[in-house]
Design an enzyme around this catalytic site. Structure first.
Site, PDB file in Angstrom:
ATOM      1  N   TYR A  93     -18.016  -6.585  20.916  1.00 39.67           N
ATOM      2  CA  TYR A  93     -17.061  -7.362  20.122  1.00 39.67           C
ATOM      3  C   TYR A  93     -16.195  -6.436  19.278  1.00 39.67           C
ATOM      4  CZ  TYR A  93     -15.314 -10.231  16.278  1.00 39.67           C
ATOM      5  OH  TYR A  93     -14.509 -10.827  15.352  1.00 39.67           O
ATOM      6  N   SER A 120     -11.386  -7.192  12.766  1.00 45.44           N
ATOM      7  CA  SER A 120     -12.693  -7.491  12.185  1.00 45.44           C
ATOM      8  C   SER A 120     -13.251  -6.279  11.457  1.00 45.44           C
ATOM      9  CB  SER A 120     -13.664  -7.917  13.295  1.00 45.44           C
ATOM     10  OG  SER A 120     -14.997  -7.951  12.827  1.00 45.44           O
TER      11      SER A 120
END
Length: 338
Positions: free
Chosen positions: A157, A132
């Site tokens: 995350y 990501s």
């Protein structure tokens, strides 16, 4: 080239990117084995409808399982002859990671370890996995390059995605498993995730409700259309990394192991306020806006350097944000019959 009758395992096949990639590969004639736990992080019906589309292809098979369950993952790999794995299953969402951290350790850490272990045992020719743009965290140098240091994540995350990259490198180094990590930059488009800002904005504006606009609309995101992401992933399946003969100590993406990292982003950041204007134009309705400060875990801007992607697979995303938003709004109105 990968023969189109070989099986490609796609984890997270009921998810946004997993579904979109699976359908693309199925149309090309590949055998696709999809897995997903179909959890209720967001609307399960949307996930079921994605799967329904995939079931219409005779070359698709599906297994409902949780990647954090080793026995289920191991049994699946034993039952299949898998040529390549595209691992997209994960617990997504920056803000959700602040309130539900355990979900991220189970899926993104334990689950990814299980996928690595299964690949170590069965030796597919290539493992591609989702990272990501969040890994760039507090970085201020833009555009974000895969050569940049990413040791300062600002959300759990992001930390789990950075951990995935480190875990993958370890398996590439120890076991010769070819791995490619893909750092996605704000993927959007038809069949997207309802927890994403653009989806929430369209839903609220269509219903005449106010939208929350963080950092007063001054954040920038490198919005990347789903078709571009799928094209990049499909090309990478056949681009198997090989060890580098020399290592530049100042470059984090070069390794003596068969390991590679790429950005997939539009290479053109858009300010949130302009993004909202495009949605208003596509809907033909003005937005009621709640202007709010930055949220914990957010970053001011994302901007992908895609030079490596262009050099290695001769590809970069090209869909203009204006076109992408129009397509999403059309899909939204068709899907929800509004």
């Amino acid at each position: 080239m990968i023969e189109n009758r070989n099986t490609i395992l796609v984890t997270g096949a009921a998810g946004f990117i997993g579904f979109s990639l699976s359908e693309y590969l199925l149309k090309q004639g590949f055998l696709v084995c999809g897995i997903d736990n179909v959890n209720d992080y967001y609307d399960v019906q949307l996930k079921q409808d994605r799967l329904k589309r995939l079931y219409s292809y005779q070359n698709f098979s599906f297994h409902k399982l949780d990647i954090s369950d080793w026995d289920s993952v191991s049994n699946l790999f034993e039952s299949q002859t898998i040529d390549a794995v595209v691992h997209l299953a994960a617990q997504a969402g920056v803000r959700y990671s602040i309130t539900h951290p355990a979900a991220y350790s189970n899926s993104n850490l334990v689950g990814f370890l299980n996928i690595l272990e299964a690949c170590r045992a069965k030796k597919p020719r290539h493992l591609i996995y989702a990272s990501s743009s969040s890994v760039y965290g507090a970085n201020t140098k833009i555009p974000f390059s895969v050569q940049d240091n990413v040791d300062h994540p600002v959300s759990l995350y992001a930390a789990t995605k950075k951990a995935n990259e480190l875990m993958a490198h370890t398996y590439s180094h120890l076991y010769g498993l070819p791995t490619t990590g893909v750092r996605f930059f704000t993927v959007y488009g038809p069949w997207g995730r309802p927890d994403m800002a653009y989806f929430k904005f369209v839903k609220a504006i269509e219903a005449g409700q106010a939208i929350d606009v963080y950092n007063h609309g001054r954040m920038k995101r490198d919005f990347t259309y789903i078709d571009d992401v799928v094209e990049g992933l499909a090309r990478l399946i056949d681009h198997v990394p090989t060890p580098q003969t020399s290592r530049d100590s100042g470059s984090s993406e070069i390794s003596r192991a068969p390991y590679k990292i790429y950005n997939i982003g539009n290479n053109s950041p858009v300010e949130l306020s302009y993004f909202i204007k495009l949605i208003e134009t596509a809907l033909g309705k003005p937005a009621q806006k709640n202007m709010l400060p930055m949220q914990p875990g957010d970053v001011l801007a994302t901007y992908a350097d895609v030079d490596d992607l262009m050099r290695d697979i001769d590809f970069k995303p090209t869909t203009p944000i204006e076109e992408g938003i129009d397509r999403f709004v059309q899909w939204y109105r068709d899907y929800y019959n509004v």
